[in-house]
Scaffold this active site. Structure first.
Site, PDB file in Angstrom:
ATOM      1  N   HIS A  87       0.791  -1.194  -0.125  1.00  0.00           N
ATOM      2  CA  HIS A  87       0.036  -0.046   0.004  1.00  0.00           C
ATOM      3  C   HIS A  87       0.906   1.283  -0.036  1.00  0.00           C
ATOM      4  CE1 HIS A  87       0.147   1.449   4.128  1.00  0.00           C
ATOM      5  NE2 HIS A  87       0.277  -0.050   4.675  1.00  0.00           N
ATOM      6  N   GLU A 109      -5.301   1.797   2.201  1.00  0.00           N
ATOM      7  CA  GLU A 109      -5.047   0.627   3.165  1.00  0.00           C
ATOM      8  C   GLU A 109      -5.212   1.003   4.593  1.00  0.00           C
ATOM      9  OE1 GLU A 109      -2.692  -0.150   5.544  1.00  0.00           O
ATOM     10  OE2 GLU A 109      -3.198  -2.515   6.131  1.00  0.00           O
TER      11      GLU A 109
END
Lengths: 349, 336, 353
Positions: free
Chosen positions: C71, C211
């Site tokens: 992420h 995320e």
């Protein structure tokens, strides 16, 4: 610009050498002579044009708050104590530099690993440590030792509209003011004193006050501004942008009303903004200086400073330049401060 | 362009006073169906109870979502003295429930209270509902375990505000109905009156999957922060419709929120910004559906959400109607 | 001429970590991601959520897809309002620890980038020094009056932490957002290593968005790609003095390979065997439930994706002085590359338990 260099130099109480060397290098041509005493105070004198001349002392402390390495753990982390007062909670999640050479970080336990009660607690100094990336005590000891100083890494910059941001503005701002004033020539005899270890209890100035003699002393300082809030105007103490502040009283000195009144008069007649420090907390070198010998008439002029004793302080550019200008005028009018009878506040309009 | 135009709020009164706790939105769906049938090409109710109406168009698909359900309670137990125990349906705090009046779909009214000398904590069994029944048998003639009730709150209006229960989100439904009646748009418009938003935006998830729109716009409510001591430039009543920036379930794409603000400014529609960290909406599941659906939201500021005495400002309603209309009749953000 | 891995890792972390990329606003990071990945892959593109896909084709025509996921977002703050003194009030984005905020230098991304300092607004009700200062008692000083501030900043603007990346001893590096710029760096090292190894299957290295606020980019990107297998790369807690009985992973001892219900047993076995066969350092991390990473949601996509997880040990997670070892980053990248090269011809074999 003196203030930028001064702010970025490292000079935690007890370790002021780099700051002192920089000041010496930059005032040498503007003073008659200087000396460094056994503890590290720097005194520089500049004779005045008049004869006999009024003797004025200008003083500011060179030291800043910081950290002191007290232990190296078996895994290579560094434990420390604070030098000078700092709220321990502000140290978390910050980078530091040890001994001007080794970077470290003060981390904190990841939020994911904390219990809910933990998250509500303030930190205690014993919980904190510096990580320099060493993976053993031996490796750490190759790079740092007990008794090393750790300081903050903040860069000095202009900030917002008309402010400066940097570390150690308390009291490099005061030192810079005096360095600027030394560019001028005055009628009075000037003794400029750059003290050490003020943050550890006014220790450098204690030594100075053992022998100091003068007609007037001006302590140039910074003072904590609590004006970063909307409410409670009565708690701000001083406000950025409203000019330098003249102290009324603190925990070590009650300033004479006549001297304060004179300062206000001078500021008003020359159109320099001036505020009064609306608080009595803390203390500074004036505490020792005003009691030197038979006593020295003393005032403290301070530059208002937000987030004092943190790694990111803020002052107003105009307050800084107005402080220089105001003290310049006081020096040029210092005869008005001599032999003032004690009348107290009743004569104030 | 946007003035405080006076709308006929009798439809809003009908909508708010209808009974529609999560999972039981039929009454609300009926009122909406009656009011849209002359203006749309299709009306569908899906498995979850979502009511989906379509105004056909040739350009991209836009899904406009508002939820029909309101928070409420569900009866879990009837005791021998005729008192009822309950669980909450949707976000209701027990500490807010004392002395509230609740109403069942058959009109039975109850008062929520607690045993004397007990302190309220998080467990709901300490609170009970009093429907005035003398004993268990009498109570069972009026309600059953599993029945739901909603907090009551009459509809009242004056020049500047409206006070009622369930403005969350019947005001969204009202705005959607107003726009359905009046808008002419080139886009293929799906108005989703969703079910079960208050218990986790469940209806929106399935509707989004089925429709697969190019753009979704949620019309919901948001916290209004103005109280006597708090006047601090966050969302407040009668300062315009709030454009969704972030809630617990979505960080709105900057391209979409900036587009909405641009359209609002161009048409002089008063607007503010919704930024909250507690509270999610239908936008959550919708924007994550399939490969991700571009999603934005408009929110009407409401004071005292979920209390039975919610307050909205009329200027904000006007702004909401105007902005939604402007957004679905102009160039979409990803075209410019 | 490919760079040595350590140099690539150091340069990449320095390039990425200092830049802003708060959840939902990761588009700001794209130029740096492009700069990082373009020399290493065949194609690079983004989707409407700003997930970034870097594609390295395998040599075979009947290849399948291996998805890597790291992420790109970091935790940060969002402006909620500006008070009458010109101070900026804010809400958190992602898991911010209030206790790490005081006197942090930040950048307020208004109509231009403005430096700021998070300060504590004194409140007469705060009499208990034992209690920490809460986020809502803080505000950002940008050194402007209320009028000026309102013309430069508006609610919804993003605030990111301003922290230069620091090189510490022994190839250790400290800074903000090493969660998860360290993971992206692993992917860069992996792709660089793959330039000199033949691999049959396509590799798509995805930098996923959001995320920190709910694994959202991973959810949509996995649905889009529908890969045959996936490996997530994130960070995990490394032991520190105050977490001795909570954490058993150490900095500098290699990446952690996760085992547990969230991880396909075959994926775990292949990764572990690869580390052993190649003499690469690794640690074992047993996680009893869903992991706090993209792997959690990738596994649940479509028909279920066999998922693995590699994690870089990291100290002081979610502070602005996160600390990792570059050696761990490099060995993780190499492990991933060798794993990809050693995959069986038919990845569907991995799908059977």
């Amino acid at each position: 610009m003196f203030l930028k260099y001064l702010s970025e130099l490292h000079g935690v109480s007890g370790n002021e050498k780099d700051v002192r060397d920089y000041i010496i290098e930059n005032i040498d041509n503007n003073v008659d002579s200087y000396r460094v005493d056994k503890i590290g105070n720097l005194l520089a004198t500049k004779k005045g044009k008049s004869n006999p001349a009024i003797k004025v002392v200008l003083t500011a402390h060179m030291d800043e708050v910081g950290l002191f390495i007290t232990e190296i753990t078996s895994e290579g982390y560094l434990k420390f104590q604070t030098i000078g007062y700092m709220d321990v909670n502000i140290l978390v999640s910050k980078p530091v530099i040890i001994n001007n050479s080794v970077y470290g970080v003060i981390g904190s336990k990841a939020i994911h690993l904390q219990k809910p009660e933990e998250r509500k607690q303030s930190f205690l100094i014993d919980q904190l440590y510096i990580d320099i990336g060493a993976n053993s005590k031996e490796e750490a000891e190759k790079n740092v030792k007990l008794g090393d100083y750790a300081g903050f890494t903040t860069a000095f910059t202009s900030f917002g509209s008309g402010f400066y941001k940097g570390k150690a503005l308390d009291n490099r701002a005061g030192c810079a003011v005096i360095m600027e004033l030394l560019k001028q020539q005055y009628n009075c005899d000037l003794t400029t004193v750059f003290t050490v270890q003020e943050e550890l209890g006014l220790r450098g100035s204690k030594i100075i006050s053992n022998y100091l003699n003068a007609d007037l002393a001006i302590v140039v300082e910074t003072t904590s501004a609590m004006d970063n809030q909307e409410q409670d105007r009565e708690n701000w103490v001083v406000e950025l942008g409203q000019g330098p502040a003249c102290s009324l009283m603190d925990q070590a000195t009650i300033y004479r009303p006549e001297l304060i009144k004179k300062t206000i008069q001078i500021a008003e007649s020359y159109g320099i903004p001036l505020q009064l420090r609306e608080g009595t907390a803390a203390a500074n070198d004036a505490g020792n200086i005003h009691l030197a010998g038979a006593g020295i008439p003393t005032i403290t002029i301070s530059i208002p400073c937000r987030y004092i004793h943190s790694m990111s302080s803020v002052i107003s550019q105009s307050d800084y330049t107005n402080c220089i200008e105001l003290i310049n005028l006081i020096l040029n009018n210092c005869q008005e401060y001599i032999n003032l009878p004690h009348r107290g506040w009743e004569v104030m309009k | 362009m946007s003035m405080n135009r006076d709308f006929d709020y009798s439809l809003l009164a009908k909508l708010t006073q209808a009974f529609g706790p999560s999972g039981n939105e039929q009454q609300v769906a009926e009122i909406i169906t009656d009011n849209v049938k002359d203006y749309v090409e299709s009306i569908v109710t899906d498995t979850m109870g979502n009511l989906i109406v379509r105004k056909k168009g040739n350009e991209q698909k836009i899904m406009i979502v508002c939820h029909m359900d309101e928070v409420g309670i569900i009866v879990t137990h009837i005791n021998k003295n005729g008192f009822l125990y309950y669980a909450t349906v949707g976000g209701l705090k027990n500490t807010d429930m004392i002395s509230k009046r609740v109403i069942f779909s058959n009109g039975t009214v109850g008062i929520i209270h607690k045993e004397k000398d007990e302190t309220i904590d998080k467990k709901p069994e300490k609170l009970y509902i009093d429907i005035g029944a003398a004993n268990e048998q009498e109570a069972k003639e009026l309600v059953r375990v599993g029945d739901m009730a909603v907090i009551s709150g009459d509809f009242l209006e004056n020049d500047s505000v409206i006070i009622s229960k369930a403005l969350d989100d019947r005001i969204g439904c009202f705005i959607a109905l107003e726009v359905i009646r009046t808008v002419t748009s080139p886009y293929d418009l799906y108005f989703v009156f969703s079910a079960q938003e208050e218990v986790g935006a469940r209806g929106a998830k399935t509707a989004a999957y089925a429709i697969e729109a190019d753009l979704a716009i949620i019309i919901d409510t948001t916290f209004s922060y103005d109280t006597p001591k708090v006047q601090n430039n966050r969302v407040s009543l009668n300062n315009g419709v709030a454009i969704k920036v972030m809630d617990k379930s979505i960080v709105v794409s900057p391209a979409i929120k900036n587009w909405m603000a641009k359209i609002a400014a161009a048409s002089d529609i008063p607007h503010q910004w919704e930024i909250i960290t507690a509270g999610g909406t239908d936008s959550g599941p919708i924007h994550l559906t399939k490969g991700g659906i571009p999603t934005g939201g408009l929110a009407i500021p409401v004071r005292y959400l979920h209390s039975g005495n919610e307050i909205v400002g009329k200027k904000d309603i006007t702004a909401g109607i105007d902005l939604l209309t402007a957004l679905i009749t102009t160039h979409l953000y990803f075209e410019s | 001429m490919t760079k040595p891995h350590l140099q690539l890792a150091q340069e990449t972390i320095h390039l990425l970590a200092g830049k802003p990329g708060v959840s939902g606003y990761e588009y700001k990071l794209f130029p740096s991601l492009e700069q990082t990945f373009k020399p290493l892959v065949d194609d690079i593109y983004t989707d409407n959520m700003h997930n970034c896909y870097a594609v390295k084709n395998g040599y075979a025509s009947n290849n399948q897809t291996v998805m890597l996921a790291a992420h790109s977002d970091e935790i940060g703050l969002m402006v909620t309002h500006i008070d009458s003194k010109g101070f900026i009030h804010f809400s958190p984005i992602g898991g911010i620890d209030d206790r790490t905020l005081l006197y942090q230098e930040v950048t307020v991304h208004g109509s231009r980038d403005l430096p700021g300092i998070i300060s504590f607004q004194p409140d007469q009700t705060k009499s208990d020094k034992k209690k920490s200062v809460k986020l809502h008692q803080m505000a950002i000083d940008i050194g402007h009056s209320s009028e000026e501030a309102q013309s430069l900043v508006k609610p919804g603007d993003i605030v990111s932490i301003n922290r230069a990346t620091l090189d510490l001893l022994d190839q250790t590096i400290a800074g903000k957002s090493l969660d998860n710029r360290a993971g992206i760096t692993v992917m860069a090292v992996c792709l660089s290593e793959l330039n000199s190894i033949k691999h049959k299957h396509n590799v798509i290295a995805v930098t996923t968005v959001q995320e920190e606020v709910g694994l959202r980019g991973a959810q949509t990107s996995t649905e889009k790609l529908n890969p045959t297998i996936a490996v997530a790369i994130d960070v995990t807690h490394a032991q520190t003095i105050d977490a001795k009985n909570q954490v058993s992973i150490h900095l500098g001892k290699g990446p952690a390979i996760t085992i547990g219900p969230n991880i396909h047993p075959t994926m775990h076995a292949l990764l572990t065997a690869c580390a052993q066969d190649n003499n690469l350092p690794y640690q074992v991390q047993a996680v009893a439930g869903p992991t706090g990473t993209d792997a959690r949601i990738i596994q649940l996509s479509s028909f279920g994706i066999p998922t693995g997880l590699l994690s870089i040990p990291l100290r002081y997670m979610h502070t602005s002085v996160e600390t990792v070892s570059l050696k761990d980053v490099v060995s993780c990248g190499k492990l991933l590359a060798r794993f990809i090269a050693a995959l069986p011809d038919d990845l569907e074999d991995i799908s059977c338990s």
